[in-house]
Design an enzyme around this catalytic site. Structure first.
Site, PDB file in Angstrom:
ATOM      1  N   TYR A 142      60.723 -18.402  -0.632  1.00  0.00           N
ATOM      2  CA  TYR A 142      61.270 -19.692  -1.154  1.00  0.00           C
ATOM      3  C   TYR A 142      62.258 -19.999  -0.309  1.00  0.00           C
ATOM      4  O   TYR A 142      62.701 -21.318   0.683  1.00  0.00           O
ATOM      5  CB  TYR A 142      62.408 -20.091  -2.046  1.00  0.00           C
ATOM      6  CG  TYR A 142      60.880 -20.418  -3.302  1.00  0.00           C
ATOM      7  CD1 TYR A 142      60.146 -19.859  -4.073  1.00  0.00           C
ATOM      8  CD2 TYR A 142      61.631 -21.137  -3.959  1.00  0.00           C
ATOM      9  CE1 TYR A 142      59.669 -19.850  -4.399  1.00  0.00           C
ATOM     10  CE2 TYR A 142      60.589 -22.113  -5.742  1.00  0.00           C
ATOM     11  CZ  TYR A 142      59.763 -21.409  -5.441  1.00  0.00           C
ATOM     12  OH  TYR A 142      59.019 -21.791  -7.026  1.00  0.00           O
ATOM     13  N   LYS A 191      52.413  -7.728  -6.108  1.00  0.00           N
ATOM     14  CA  LYS A 191      51.756  -7.514  -5.842  1.00  0.00           C
ATOM     15  C   LYS A 191      51.580  -6.288  -4.730  1.00  0.00           C
ATOM     16  O   LYS A 191      51.313  -6.437  -3.506  1.00  0.00           O
ATOM     17  CB  LYS A 191      50.887  -8.506  -5.466  1.00  0.00           C
ATOM     18  CG  LYS A 191      49.981  -9.313  -4.813  1.00  0.00           C
ATOM     19  CD  LYS A 191      48.613  -9.389  -5.752  1.00  0.00           C
ATOM     20  CE  LYS A 191      47.193  -9.442  -5.331  1.00  0.00           C
ATOM     21  NZ  LYS A 191      46.443  -8.751  -6.032  1.00  0.00           N
ATOM     22  N   ASP A 223      48.499 -10.632 -10.785  1.00  0.00           N
ATOM     23  CA  ASP A 223      47.205 -11.346 -11.403  1.00  0.00           C
ATOM     24  C   ASP A 223      46.698 -10.872 -13.122  1.00  0.00           C
ATOM     25  O   ASP A 223      46.632 -11.612 -13.367  1.00  0.00           O
ATOM     26  CB  ASP A 223      45.381 -11.096 -10.302  1.00  0.00           C
ATOM     27  CG  ASP A 223      45.851  -9.425 -10.263  1.00  0.00           C
ATOM     28  OD1 ASP A 223      46.658  -9.308 -10.276  1.00  0.00           O
ATOM     29  OD2 ASP A 223      43.977  -9.404  -9.037  1.00  0.00           O
ATOM     30  N   ASP A 247      58.682 -18.117 -10.873  1.00  0.00           N
ATOM     31  CA  ASP A 247      57.934 -19.150 -10.889  1.00  0.00           C
ATOM     32  C   ASP A 247      56.400 -19.824 -11.189  1.00  0.00           C
ATOM     33  O   ASP A 247      56.912 -20.506 -12.551  1.00  0.00           O
ATOM     34  CB  ASP A 247      58.083 -20.258  -9.431  1.00  0.00           C
ATOM     35  CG  ASP A 247      57.522 -21.911  -9.291  1.00  0.00           C
ATOM     36  OD1 ASP A 247      58.527 -22.135 -10.953  1.00  0.00           O
ATOM     37  OD2 ASP A 247      57.058 -21.784  -8.876  1.00  0.00           O
ATOM     38  N   ASP A 251      55.773 -21.122 -16.001  1.00  0.00           N
ATOM     39  CA  ASP A 251      54.820 -22.240 -16.525  1.00  0.00           C
ATOM     40  C   ASP A 251      54.150 -21.808 -16.886  1.00  0.00           C
ATOM     41  O   ASP A 251      53.872 -22.163 -18.369  1.00  0.00           O
ATOM     42  CB  ASP A 251      54.522 -22.917 -15.839  1.00  0.00           C
ATOM     43  CG  ASP A 251      55.103 -23.795 -15.086  1.00  0.00           C
ATOM     44  OD1 ASP A 251      56.761 -23.436 -14.706  1.00  0.00           O
ATOM     45  OD2 ASP A 251      55.165 -25.052 -14.508  1.00  0.00           O
TER      46      ASP A 251
END
Ligand code: IPM
Ligand code: MN
Length: 360
Positions: A142, A191, A223, A247, A251
């Site tokens: 970001y 990751k 994942d 983020d 959700d």
């Protein structure tokens, strides 16, 4: 006590939901004898329209001079085609950075009354879950270098994921400390099979973890985490992860609870001044129709009382009132069972119901 609260209603449904949270805070103030002083500021699309800038200086100064900040939501289709650095979202990122809010707490918990609204299989929903997502908020991709360039006549764009050890350490500590007050388990998501930032993330989280031998630490690739969150959310207690993974996963976790309209968040830094906002966006499609669910924002106000003002009892009181209203069967349209769609109540009425429940 007197508390100065900066309000940033923002765009879309922002003003409606902030209005609900203000009413709840005023009522709590009346019951417990606290004086909340609210000042409203512009940020996001409405600020671009009024001043040409997504985050006017006056807003930032007002937030810095307040004890805490409550934000509704920013953004909307009207501003979607503006260049990256004057988009409404820039206001949110600027506030997080300038206020030093490096940790974002996003609790995802199934409300007992809403087990039916959970999109997961009944036996999984009934097992229940209570996850605290600890998202790094002022670093990573970001805030890394980004841009466009010419590569032998072909246009190329790039964004950079970047973390230093200090940034990882401080958010890891928040995760371990939070786990100590909960069920004692941290899952660190990365990751590391591909990304160097993730390898540094993993090493650092483990080093900090040694200071917390009473907390169980597990690593999970992002994942796999996306899959495990819907397969068995009850396996998670505290989740700690980078800005972008947090983020996305928050959700997902919210939808697993039933609706994104229920999830609150607290953005915290080194001082008690935090920023509190629902995790959902400005929902321009329903703005001004009184259809928004104010619960996520009202629960964010409860988090403000708990984390910024150390008013745990008052926060519990708000959370219980929300639970009660849901148990009584009141639903906004986002959480209403399909066969009862006609009975859904609006944002204002939901707020009224919560105010009534507080009074009891
Ligand atoms: C959130 C939002 C923001 C983010 C956007 C609006 C910049 O999605 O708070 O989760 O990506 O952090
Ligand atoms: Mn998001």
């Amino acid at each position: 006590m007197e508390y100065k609260v900066a309000l940033i209603p923002g765009d879309g449904i922002g003003p409606e939901i902030i209005d609900g949270a203000v009413k709840v805070l005023e009522k709590i103030g009346g019951i417990y004898g606290h004086d909340f002083r609210f000042t409203s500021y512009l940020a996001g699309g409405c600020a671009i329209d009024a001043t040409g800038k997504p985050l006017p200086e006056e807003t930032l100064e007002g937030c810095l001079a307040s004890d805490s900040v409550m934000l509704g939501a920013v953004g909307g289709p009207k501003w979607d085609t503006l260049p990256g650095d004057i988009r409404p979202e820039k206001a949110l990122l600027g506030l997080r950075k300038e206020l030093g809010l490096y940790t974002n707490l996003r609790p995802a918990k199934i409300q007992p009354a809403l087990a039916d609204a959970c999109v997961l299989r009944k036996d999984i929903a009934e097992r229940g879950f209570d996850i605290l997502i600890v998202r790094e908020l002022t670093g990573g991709i970001y805030f890394g270098e980004r841009g466009r360039r010419d590569k032998n006549g072909v246009e190329e764009a790039y964004d950079t994921e970047k973390y230093d050890v200090n940034e990882i350490e401080r958010v890891a500590r928040v995760a371990f400390e939070s786990a100590r007050k909960r069920r004692g388990k941290v899952t660190s998501i990365d990751k590391a099979n591909v990304l160097e930032t993730s390898r540094l993330w993993r090493e650092t989280v483990h080093r900090i973890g040694e200071e917390y031998p009473d907390v169980e630490l597990a690593d999970m690739l992002v994942d796999n985490a996306a899959m495990q969150l819907v397969r068995d959310p009850s396996a998670f207690d505290v989740v700690v992860t980078s800005n972008m993974f947090g983020d996305i996963l928050s959700d997902e976790a919210s939808q697993v609870t039933g609706s994104i309209g229920l999830l609150a968040s607290a953005s915290l830094g080194a001082t008690t001044r935090g920023m509190y906002e629902p995790i959902h966006g400005s929902a321009p499609d329903i703005a001004g129709t009184d259809k928004a669910n104010p619960i996520a924002t009202i629960l964010s106000a409860a988090m403000m009382l708990r984390y910024s003002f150390d008013l745990g009892e008052e926060a519990d009181c708000i959370e219980r009132a929300v639970e009660k209203v849901l148990l009584d069967g009141w639903r906004t349209s986002d959480i209403c069972e399909a066969d009862r769609a006609g009975e859904a109540i609006g944002c204002r009425e939901m707020t009224e119901k919560i105010l009534e429940a507080l009074g009891r």
